[in-house]
Design a protein around this motif. Structure first.
Motif, PDB file in Angstrom:
ATOM      1  N   SER A 133      -2.076 -42.151 -49.297  1.00  0.00           N
ATOM      2  CA  SER A 133      -0.681 -42.536 -49.515  1.00  0.00           C
ATOM      3  C   SER A 133       0.264 -41.417 -49.080  1.00  0.00           C
ATOM      4  CB  SER A 133      -0.445 -42.876 -50.983  1.00  0.00           C
ATOM      5  OG  SER A 133      -1.244 -43.971 -51.386  1.00  0.00           O
ATOM      6  N   TYR A 134      -0.107 -40.189 -49.389  1.00  0.00           N
ATOM      7  CA  TYR A 134       0.734 -39.067 -48.984  1.00  0.00           C
ATOM      8  C   TYR A 134       0.786 -38.952 -47.460  1.00  0.00           C
ATOM      9  CZ  TYR A 134       2.540 -34.338 -48.491  1.00  0.00           C
ATOM     10  OH  TYR A 134       3.294 -33.246 -48.123  1.00  0.00           O
ATOM     11  N   THR A 145      12.481 -36.792 -49.043  1.00  0.00           N
ATOM     12  CA  THR A 145      13.683 -37.625 -49.019  1.00  0.00           C
ATOM     13  C   THR A 145      13.670 -38.502 -50.261  1.00  0.00           C
ATOM     14  OG1 THR A 145      12.670 -39.471 -47.807  1.00  0.00           O
ATOM     15  CG2 THR A 145      13.619 -37.689 -46.493  1.00  0.00           C
ATOM     16  N   LEU A 146      14.841 -38.955 -50.669  1.00  0.00           N
ATOM     17  CA  LEU A 146      14.912 -39.837 -51.831  1.00  0.00           C
ATOM     18  C   LEU A 146      14.361 -41.225 -51.539  1.00  0.00           C
ATOM     19  CD1 LEU A 146      18.391 -38.949 -53.406  1.00  0.00           C
ATOM     20  CD2 LEU A 146      16.109 -38.231 -54.140  1.00  0.00           C
ATOM     21  N   TRP A 147      14.204 -41.565 -50.261  1.00  0.00           N
ATOM     22  CA  TRP A 147      13.671 -42.877 -49.916  1.00  0.00           C
ATOM     23  C   TRP A 147      12.249 -43.057 -50.430  1.00  0.00           C
ATOM     24  CZ3 TRP A 147      16.542 -46.759 -48.887  1.00  0.00           C
ATOM     25  CH2 TRP A 147      17.742 -46.601 -48.210  1.00  0.00           C
ATOM     26  N   VAL A 148      11.468 -41.985 -50.437  1.00  0.00           N
ATOM     27  CA  VAL A 148      10.075 -42.116 -50.859  1.00  0.00           C
ATOM     28  C   VAL A 148       9.981 -42.448 -52.346  1.00  0.00           C
ATOM     29  CG1 VAL A 148       9.763 -39.661 -51.372  1.00  0.00           C
ATOM     30  CG2 VAL A 148       7.792 -41.050 -50.715  1.00  0.00           C
ATOM     31  N   VAL A 149      10.888 -41.897 -53.174  1.00  0.00           N
ATOM     32  CA  VAL A 149      10.846 -42.183 -54.611  1.00  0.00           C
ATOM     33  C   VAL A 149      11.585 -43.470 -54.950  1.00  0.00           C
ATOM     34  CG1 VAL A 149      10.557 -39.776 -55.284  1.00  0.00           C
ATOM     35  CG2 VAL A 149      12.863 -40.683 -54.975  1.00  0.00           C
ATOM     36  N   ILE A 150      12.271 -44.059 -53.982  1.00  0.00           N
ATOM     37  CA  ILE A 150      12.925 -45.353 -54.192  1.00  0.00           C
ATOM     38  C   ILE A 150      12.038 -46.495 -53.715  1.00  0.00           C
ATOM     39  CG2 ILE A 150      14.870 -46.799 -53.480  1.00  0.00           C
ATOM     40  CD1 ILE A 150      16.607 -44.312 -53.428  1.00  0.00           C
ATOM     41  N   LEU A 151      11.429 -46.320 -52.536  1.00  0.00           N
ATOM     42  CA  LEU A 151      10.663 -47.412 -51.937  1.00  0.00           C
ATOM     43  C   LEU A 151       9.306 -47.628 -52.620  1.00  0.00           C
ATOM     44  CD1 LEU A 151      11.342 -46.827 -48.127  1.00  0.00           C
ATOM     45  CD2 LEU A 151      12.219 -48.666 -49.564  1.00  0.00           C
ATOM     46  N   MET A 152       8.619 -46.561 -52.958  1.00  0.00           N
ATOM     47  CA  MET A 152       7.269 -46.722 -53.501  1.00  0.00           C
ATOM     48  C   MET A 152       7.244 -47.497 -54.817  1.00  0.00           C
ATOM     49  SD  MET A 152       5.029 -43.369 -52.533  1.00  0.00           S
ATOM     50  CE  MET A 152       3.589 -44.240 -53.126  1.00  0.00           C
ATOM     51  N   LEU A 221       4.688 -35.175 -56.288  1.00  0.00           N
ATOM     52  CA  LEU A 221       3.808 -35.306 -55.130  1.00  0.00           C
ATOM     53  C   LEU A 221       4.556 -35.224 -53.800  1.00  0.00           C
ATOM     54  CD1 LEU A 221       1.453 -38.207 -56.305  1.00  0.00           C
ATOM     55  CD2 LEU A 221       0.907 -35.779 -56.172  1.00  0.00           C
ATOM     56  N   TYR A 222       5.731 -35.834 -53.736  1.00  0.00           N
ATOM     57  CA  TYR A 222       6.386 -36.029 -52.442  1.00  0.00           C
ATOM     58  C   TYR A 222       7.659 -35.208 -52.255  1.00  0.00           C
ATOM     59  CZ  TYR A 222       3.322 -40.096 -52.498  1.00  0.00           C
ATOM     60  OH  TYR A 222       2.231 -40.918 -52.574  1.00  0.00           O
ATOM     61  N   ILE A 223       8.156 -34.569 -53.306  1.00  0.00           N
ATOM     62  CA  ILE A 223       9.403 -33.811 -53.197  1.00  0.00           C
ATOM     63  C   ILE A 223       9.116 -32.334 -53.481  1.00  0.00           C
ATOM     64  CG2 ILE A 223      11.741 -33.516 -54.056  1.00  0.00           C
ATOM     65  CD1 ILE A 223      11.396 -36.127 -52.642  1.00  0.00           C
ATOM     66  N   THR A 224       9.472 -31.483 -52.530  1.00  0.00           N
ATOM     67  CA  THR A 224       9.344 -30.042 -52.728  1.00  0.00           C
ATOM     68  C   THR A 224      10.700 -29.347 -52.712  1.00  0.00           C
ATOM     69  OG1 THR A 224       8.999 -29.723 -50.344  1.00  0.00           O
ATOM     70  CG2 THR A 224       7.034 -29.973 -51.722  1.00  0.00           C
ATOM     71  N   LYS A 225      11.749 -30.038 -52.277  1.00  0.00           N
ATOM     72  CA  LYS A 225      13.088 -29.468 -52.278  1.00  0.00           C
ATOM     73  C   LYS A 225      13.688 -29.598 -53.673  1.00  0.00           C
ATOM     74  CE  LYS A 225      14.096 -30.538 -47.424  1.00  0.00           C
ATOM     75  NZ  LYS A 225      15.007 -31.283 -46.500  1.00  0.00           N
ATOM     76  N   GLU A 226      14.052 -28.495 -54.253  1.00  0.00           N
ATOM     77  CA  GLU A 226      14.566 -28.495 -55.616  1.00  0.00           C
ATOM     78  C   GLU A 226      15.875 -29.255 -55.734  1.00  0.00           C
ATOM     79  OE1 GLU A 226      15.458 -25.292 -59.230  1.00  0.00           O
ATOM     80  OE2 GLU A 226      14.704 -24.625 -57.269  1.00  0.00           O
TER      81      GLU A 226
END
Length: 290
Positions: A133-134, A145-152, A221-226
């Motif tokens: 998945s990653y 990006t915020l899209w990954v935490v919105i779409l999944m 898992l998908y966000i590293t930017k604080e």
């Protein structure tokens, strides 16, 4: 002969039922009390400017400086708005996907409808796993990006199946009447199906909103930017003591920590009573077939 008035005799089944109701009520009251205790402690500590730990019934030194520290600190205010934006947009997107997908699955004359439904159910049991998945999200350019935490979370087959079961409970005569009146499938969808699905929309929408607001795993898992962290990620850092915001107005670190916890749970404490009746109906979606 002396007339004796017959004394009412309590039925054995009635006595057992009353005893069960009494014990059930006492057990439920005890359970609620045990739940309220930690919530009350957090609320009291968030309003207490005096340092110290332990259980308090009322704040020793009442003040709102803890909440002022939360909302005036940019390191907490930005994650809060990120949570609000992702929750609202993700809930709307999740409801859109679930309702449109469910409406497609109730089209009985559509070729391949059963095959498509089985494929969706298959994904509820088996998934590709965390690493595949990653890799997919990274190749799509959605990582950080915020899209990954919105779409999944929006692609939720379980909620789609619940919505489909609710749509199947709508009488077929309504669809036939609308078709005879010249309505297109999309007109039937937003003029008939959606207005009759308020309970399902409210309950499933609440499920989506809670999952988005409390999301921690996808950000980890998908966000590293604080700068893209949500409030839950920031709240964990505060609880661990590694990123505690500066306290204002005499608030202690303990006060700020507990105020942040209250801010995290307060939106749904306010929202839930208004959606409770729909949520209770939504629990039984598809459970009873006429």
């Amino acid at each position: 002969m002396e007339n004796k008035t017959a004394m009412p005799v309590m039925n054995k089944k009635t006595f057992k039922f009353q005893l069960f109701s009494l014990l059930n009520g006492l057990g439920f009251a005890l359970f609620c009390f045990l739940i309220i205790i930690p919530l009350w402690k957090v609320l009291v500590d968030s309003l207490d400017l005096a340092s110290g730990y332990g259980m308090k019934v009322w704040p020793t030194n009442f003040g709102l400086a803890g909440y002022q520290s939360v909302f005036s600190n940019p390191t907490l205010l930005r994650p809060f708005f990120v949570s609000v934006i992702t929750t609202v947009s993700g809930t709307l997107m999740g409801l859109t996907i679930s309702t449109l997908g469910a409406y497609v699955l109730i089209q009985w004359d559509m070729p391949g409808r059963a095959f498509l439904g089985n494929i969706l159910l298959f994904t509820m049991i088996f998934s590709g796993g965390m690493i595949p998945s990653y890799i997919v999200m990274k190749n799509l350019g959605l990582v950080n990006t915020l899209w990954v935490v919105i779409l999944m979370p929006a692609i939720n087959v379980y909620n789609l199946v619940l919505m489909r079961n609710f749509f199947e409970g709508i009488p077929a005569s309504l669809f036939e009447s609308a078709t005879l009146d010249g309505c297109t499938p999309m007109q039937i969808f937003y003029k008939i199906v959606l207005p009759l699905s308020k309970a399902a929309l409210a309950s499933i929408g609440l499920m989506f909103a809670v999952s988005y607001w409390n999301d921690y795993t996808n950000y980890k898992l998908y966000i590293t930017k604080e700068m893209l962290y949500n409030f839950q990620m920031k709240l964990r850092s505060i609880m661990m003591g590694s990123d505690l915001p500066s306290a204002n107005g005499g608030a202690t670190e303990n006060t700020v920590q507990n105020a942040a916890v209250i801010v995290a749970i307060l939106p749904f404490m306010i929202l839930y009573p208004f959606l409770q009746k729909y949520f209770v109906k939504g629990i039984n979606i598809g459970a009873v077939k006429e």
